[in-house]
Design an enzyme around this catalytic site. Structure first.
Site, short mmCIF file in Angstrom:
data_model
loop_
_atom_site.label_atom_id
_atom_site.label_comp_id
_atom_site.label_asym_id
_atom_site.label_seq_id
_atom_site.Cartn_x
_atom_site.Cartn_y
_atom_site.Cartn_z
N CYS A 132 109.02 30.22 -122.08
CA CYS A 132 109.23 29.28 -123.18
C CYS A 132 109.98 29.97 -124.30
O CYS A 132 109.84 31.19 -124.48
CB CYS A 132 107.89 28.78 -123.73
SG CYS A 132 106.94 27.77 -122.60
N GLY A 249 111.29 27.21 -103.66
CA GLY A 249 111.97 26.72 -102.46
C GLY A 249 111.12 26.58 -101.22
O GLY A 249 111.64 26.58 -100.11
#
Length: 336
Positions: A132, A249
């Site tokens: 962040c 993935g």
């Protein structure tokens, strides 16, 4: 293979299997519950919760790329109060093992979130999204600096309920992810989530401008998997006793097996849920089949196996069935 053999641990958290959702890819849980029982998950990881409600970035904030997806969502959500009042109780009613992801723009904000969650039931663990922007450091991500990432983890660990595991979710686009992982563990992280998305860019050749309103975005999907595997492998080599959630993935049981072999104790499914919301039960089944085919008795026996010397056999590998030896008497010619 029965489900007991699929059990795994993340610090003090026991899970029935190693399959999780990746933060931000399962909605509030209600969306996925239309397709499968959420209790079939090892755990459900929430979208990153912020201190206050956020609308997120304007559209377009998603763009497909070859073998991947670029997103710049801006962490939309109801804020901690709305999450605690509406979303978390629903997950608790379903009996879902819930890992709450938290995100903030300052160390104090992360600490505030941990304090707010301290007395709330139904939380199995807290995942600290250190990818962040730090508003106090020119907007650079906490995850880019060992000291900044460690400060966030320390604030959450200090204010979180004792006994609740804290996982630090790290970003891959750094010079040395092992150094940052070490800093987070030293600051009190019970485990690590590897990895968050990697920053990327796509250009719309129709508009001749960036495809996302935020210009760049986070790349996820199959294109990210080799990077994620490298990070898991490197961190497990440096911190073999630290549990890791591998993310990036995962679309099949063999993908999940790769992460376990690299050193992950659990695996999170993310981008593939957008086009196949039934993916988790399928991937879990495929993983069980892959372990059975390799005569691996327990998930724990395959974690980090890729680091072992060639020819190493896990202690719990099932032995080959004995080859039957023919009775010499049976070999004699029988009377017609």
């Amino acid at each position: 293979m029965n489900t007991a053999l699929m059990e795994t641990r993340l610090g003090g958290l026991e899970l029935p299997n190693p399959l999780l959702t990746a933060s931000g890819c399962g909605g509030t849980g209600r969306e996925l519950a239309q397709f499968f029982d959420l209790n079939r998950l090892g755990a459900f990881v929430t979208t990153s919760v912020t201190a206050r409600p956020r609308a997120g970035r304007p559209t377009p904030r998603m763009a497909e790329t070859p073998s991947g997806l670029l997103t710049a969502m801006g962490l939309p959500g109801p804020g901690i109060e709305g999450f605690v009042e509406r979303d978390l109780p629903w997950l608790a009613e379903q009996g879902v093992r819930t890992i709450v992801s938290v995100a903030g723009n300052s160390v104090e904000e992360f600490g505030e979130l941990a304090r707010r969650l301290r007395g709330v039931p139904g939380i199995a663990a807290i995942e600290v999204n250190v990818a962040c922007p730090n508003v106090e450091d020119r907007g650079r991500m906490f995850a880019w600096h060992p000291g900044a990432a460690a400060a966030v983890v320390r604030a959450v660990r200090t204010h979180a309920r004792p006994g609740v595991p804290v996982l630090a979710k790290l970003a891959p686009d750094v010079t040395d992810i092992v150094t940052i992982a070490l800093a987070c563990v030293d600051a009190g992280a019970d485990g690590l989530t590897l990895i968050n998305t990697i920053e990327g860019l796509a250009i719309d050749t129709g508009t001749l401008r960036p495809a996302l309103t935020g210009v760049s975005g986070g790349l996820s999907g199959p294109a990210l998997r080799p990077v994620a595997l490298r990070c898991v492998y490197q961190v497990h080599a440096a911190l073999p006793g630290t549990p890791i959630v591998g993310v990036g993935g995962v679309a099949s049981g063999l993908d999940a097996l790769e992460f376990l072999l690299a050193g992950a104790s659990a695996v999170a499914v993310g981008t593939t849920l957008f086009h196949d919301p039934t993916a988790v039960p399928r991937i879990l089944r495929e993983l069980e089949e892959a372990l059975t085919a390799r005569r691996i008795a327990r998930v724990a026996d395959v974690v980090g196996l890729a680091h072992k010397p060639a020819g190493h056999v896990p202690p719990q590998v099932r032995p080959e069935p004995p080859v039957p030896v023919p009775d010499p008497g049976e070999a004699k010619e029988k009377p017609s």
